[in-house]
Motif scaffolding. Structure first.
Motif, PDB file in Angstrom:
ATOM      1  N   LEU A  76      -8.347   4.227  10.145  1.00 34.21           N
ATOM      2  CA  LEU A  76      -8.141   5.407   9.295  1.00 34.21           C
ATOM      3  C   LEU A  76      -7.615   6.534  10.168  1.00 34.21           C
ATOM      4  CD1 LEU A  76      -8.547   6.642   6.450  1.00 34.21           C
ATOM      5  CD2 LEU A  76     -10.793   7.432   7.243  1.00 34.21           C
ATOM      6  N   HIS A  77      -6.436   7.023   9.822  1.00 32.93           N
ATOM      7  CA  HIS A  77      -5.845   8.136  10.557  1.00 32.93           C
ATOM      8  C   HIS A  77      -5.882   9.374   9.681  1.00 32.93           C
ATOM      9  CE1 HIS A  77      -3.476   9.944  13.742  1.00 32.93           C
ATOM     10  NE2 HIS A  77      -2.751  10.511  12.814  1.00 32.93           N
ATOM     11  N   ILE A  78      -6.279  10.461  10.262  1.00 33.43           N
ATOM     12  CA  ILE A  78      -6.385  11.708   9.512  1.00 33.43           C
ATOM     13  C   ILE A  78      -5.539  12.771  10.208  1.00 33.43           C
ATOM     14  CG2 ILE A  78      -7.940  13.311   8.353  1.00 33.43           C
ATOM     15  CD1 ILE A  78     -10.254  11.406   9.194  1.00 33.43           C
ATOM     16  N   ASN A  79      -4.589  13.315   9.470  1.00 35.56           N
ATOM     17  CA  ASN A  79      -3.723  14.377  10.003  1.00 35.56           C
ATOM     18  C   ASN A  79      -4.259  15.744   9.604  1.00 35.56           C
ATOM     19  OD1 ASN A  79      -1.760  12.672  11.157  1.00 35.56           O
ATOM     20  ND2 ASN A  79      -0.775  12.401   9.174  1.00 35.56           N
ATOM     21  N   SER A  80      -3.943  16.728  10.411  1.00 34.03           N
ATOM     22  CA  SER A  80      -4.228  18.133  10.087  1.00 34.03           C
ATOM     23  C   SER A  80      -5.640  18.324   9.546  1.00 34.03           C
ATOM     24  CB  SER A  80      -3.206  18.649   9.061  1.00 34.03           C
ATOM     25  OG  SER A  80      -1.909  18.492   9.533  1.00 34.03           O
ATOM     26  N   LEU A  81      -6.599  17.970  10.334  1.00 39.46           N
ATOM     27  CA  LEU A  81      -7.993  17.988   9.901  1.00 39.46           C
ATOM     28  C   LEU A  81      -8.425  19.354   9.378  1.00 39.46           C
ATOM     29  CD1 LEU A  81      -9.318  15.607  12.589  1.00 39.46           C
ATOM     30  CD2 LEU A  81      -9.984  15.476  10.177  1.00 39.46           C
ATOM     31  N   GLU A  82      -9.232  19.327   8.322  1.00 36.13           N
ATOM     32  CA  GLU A  82      -9.752  20.528   7.697  1.00 36.13           C
ATOM     33  C   GLU A  82     -11.285  20.514   7.757  1.00 36.13           C
ATOM     34  OE1 GLU A  82      -8.261  20.565   3.720  1.00 36.13           O
ATOM     35  OE2 GLU A  82      -6.150  20.722   4.355  1.00 36.13           O
ATOM     36  N   LEU A  83     -11.876  21.693   7.589  1.00 37.43           N
ATOM     37  CA  LEU A  83     -13.338  21.795   7.637  1.00 37.43           C
ATOM     38  C   LEU A  83     -13.996  20.850   6.628  1.00 37.43           C
ATOM     39  CD1 LEU A  83     -13.873  25.658   7.951  1.00 37.43           C
ATOM     40  CD2 LEU A  83     -14.126  23.930   9.746  1.00 37.43           C
ATOM     41  N   GLY A  84     -13.400  20.732   5.460  1.00 40.00           N
ATOM     42  CA  GLY A  84     -13.956  19.897   4.392  1.00 40.00           C
ATOM     43  C   GLY A  84     -13.908  18.405   4.682  1.00 40.00           C
ATOM     44  N   ASP A  85     -13.237  18.039   5.749  1.00 47.06           N
ATOM     45  CA  ASP A  85     -13.197  16.622   6.127  1.00 47.06           C
ATOM     46  C   ASP A  85     -14.451  16.202   6.878  1.00 47.06           C
ATOM     47  OD1 ASP A  85      -9.663  16.930   6.956  1.00 47.06           O
ATOM     48  OD2 ASP A  85     -10.625  16.472   5.038  1.00 47.06           O
ATOM     49  N   SER A  86     -15.247  17.172   7.267  1.00 47.43           N
ATOM     50  CA  SER A  86     -16.499  16.857   7.969  1.00 47.43           C
ATOM     51  C   SER A  86     -17.394  16.013   7.075  1.00 47.43           C
ATOM     52  CB  SER A  86     -17.231  18.152   8.356  1.00 47.43           C
ATOM     53  OG  SER A  86     -16.488  18.883   9.305  1.00 47.43           O
ATOM     54  N   ALA A  87     -17.778  14.870   7.563  1.00 50.87           N
ATOM     55  CA  ALA A  87     -18.558  13.907   6.775  1.00 50.87           C
ATOM     56  C   ALA A  87     -18.843  12.708   7.670  1.00 50.87           C
ATOM     57  CB  ALA A  87     -17.775  13.457   5.541  1.00 50.87           C
ATOM     58  N   VAL A  88     -19.556  11.741   7.090  1.00 51.59           N
ATOM     59  CA  VAL A  88     -19.716  10.451   7.757  1.00 51.59           C
ATOM     60  C   VAL A  88     -18.797   9.465   7.058  1.00 51.59           C
ATOM     61  CG1 VAL A  88     -21.269   8.596   8.420  1.00 51.59           C
ATOM     62  CG2 VAL A  88     -22.113  10.950   8.357  1.00 51.59           C
ATOM     63  N   TYR A  89     -17.993   8.778   7.823  1.00 57.11           N
ATOM     64  CA  TYR A  89     -17.049   7.814   7.274  1.00 57.11           C
ATOM     65  C   TYR A  89     -17.552   6.412   7.602  1.00 57.11           C
ATOM     66  CZ  TYR A  89     -14.026  11.758   6.436  1.00 57.11           C
ATOM     67  OH  TYR A  89     -13.518  12.941   5.963  1.00 57.11           O
ATOM     68  N   PHE A  90     -17.662   5.604   6.552  1.00 61.39           N
ATOM     69  CA  PHE A  90     -18.137   4.239   6.703  1.00 61.39           C
ATOM     70  C   PHE A  90     -17.019   3.260   6.400  1.00 61.39           C
ATOM     71  CE2 PHE A  90     -22.563   4.695   7.512  1.00 61.39           C
ATOM     72  CZ  PHE A  90     -22.970   5.835   6.828  1.00 61.39           C
ATOM     73  N   CYS A  91     -16.940   2.269   7.244  1.00 67.56           N
ATOM     74  CA  CYS A  91     -16.106   1.105   6.996  1.00 67.56           C
ATOM     75  C   CYS A  91     -17.015   0.012   6.445  1.00 67.56           C
ATOM     76  CB  CYS A  91     -15.457   0.673   8.303  1.00 67.56           C
ATOM     77  SG  CYS A  91     -14.461  -0.802   8.218  1.00 67.56           S
ATOM     78  N   ALA A  92     -16.483  -0.818   5.583  1.00 68.13           N
ATOM     79  CA  ALA A  92     -17.254  -1.937   5.041  1.00 68.13           C
ATOM     80  C   ALA A  92     -16.324  -3.112   4.820  1.00 68.13           C
ATOM     81  CB  ALA A  92     -17.940  -1.544   3.725  1.00 68.13           C
ATOM     82  N   SER A  93     -16.910  -4.288   4.679  1.00 69.50           N
ATOM     83  CA  SER A  93     -16.107  -5.470   4.369  1.00 69.50           C
ATOM     84  C   SER A  93     -16.863  -6.344   3.387  1.00 69.50           C
ATOM     85  CB  SER A  93     -15.785  -6.262   5.644  1.00 69.50           C
ATOM     86  OG  SER A  93     -16.939  -6.925   6.137  1.00 69.50           O
ATOM     87  N   SER A  94     -16.123  -7.183   2.686  1.00 75.73           N
ATOM     88  CA  SER A  94     -16.728  -8.149   1.776  1.00 75.73           C
ATOM     89  C   SER A  94     -15.877  -9.404   1.769  1.00 75.73           C
ATOM     90  CB  SER A  94     -16.878  -7.583   0.364  1.00 75.73           C
ATOM     91  OG  SER A  94     -15.630  -7.310  -0.214  1.00 75.73           O
TER      92      SER A  94
END
Lengths: 114, 114
Positions: A76-94
């Motif tokens: 996951l690539h994120i450009n031009s990060l903003e304050l609201g992007d602060s979070a926990v990002y989870f990857c998952a598979s099935s």
């Protein structure tokens, strides 16, 4: 043997920067996901890939771009990060798609944008 | 609209007592239902699922859930709570739409007191 791994575990960066999160699964699964969990613990699907093909693309700013070089990896690539992007990002598979198979989650990447 | 509700933000139970974490849903078609648990600073872990068959589903760590079609509910239960069961629990239901993604509840914090 970690089933779903993510790097980095923590990411602290400034507004406007570009960052990437990597995910790998060694379960032999065909489907992978990216989720965002906010500070209130709400879980939101962002993207899903099946055999490297994008199958779910939720309403996410186009600053977020997933890439799946093979079915074991989803970055996951994120450009031009903003304050609201602060979070926990989870990857998952099935094992597959269709909402039938249980999902296996990675440990999460805590992104803090200052 | 398709949705899943966890009506309690928090459930408090004394160790050794039975516990119930509630989940109700609204989807088109047959519901596929899941429970996941999230321990602090960890990714989500699959507990159990209902796809078809017996309305009482048994899962990991001694948990079970009962599917009730008439009440559109899928409550998570355990006969005797352990302090180690304290965690955040998520109910999810498959979206009956075209991409069959999961719709997630807001989560219920379960606190087991010694």
């Amino acid at each position: 043997d970690t089933a779903v791994s993510q790097t980095p575990k923590y990411l602290v960066t400034q507004m406007g920067n570009d960052k990437s999160i990597k995910c790998e699964q060694n379960l032999g699964h065909d489907t992978m996901y990216w989720y965002k969990q906010d500070s209130k613990k709400f879980l939101k699907i962002m993207f899903s890939y099946n055999n490297k093909e994008l199958i779910i693309n939720e309403t996410v700013p186009n600053r977020f771009s997933p890439k799946s070089p093979d079915k074991a990896h989803l970055n996951l690539h994120i450009n031009s990060l903003e304050l609201g992007d602060s979070a926990v990002y989870f990857c998952a598979s099935s094992l597959g798609t269709g909402g039938v198979y249980e999902q296996y989650f990675g440990p999460g990447t805590r992104l803090t944008v200052t | 609209a398709q949705s899943v509700a966890q009506p309690e933000d928090q459930v408090n139970v004394a160790e050794g007592n039975p516990l119930t974490v509630k989940c109700t849903y609204s989807v088109s078609g047959n519901p596929y239902l899941f429970w996941y648990v999230q321990y602090p600073n960890r990714g989500l872990q699959f507990l159990l699922k209902y796809i078809t068959g017996d309305n009482l589903v048994k899962g990991s760590y001694g948990f079970e859930a009962e599917f009730n079609k008439s009440q559109t509910s899928f409550h998570l239960k355990k006969p005797s709570a352990l302090v180690s069961d304290s965690a955040l629990y998520f109910c999810a239901v498959r979206d009956g739409g075209s991409n069959y993604q999961l719709i997630w509840g807001a989560g219920t914090k379960l606190i087991i007191k010694p």
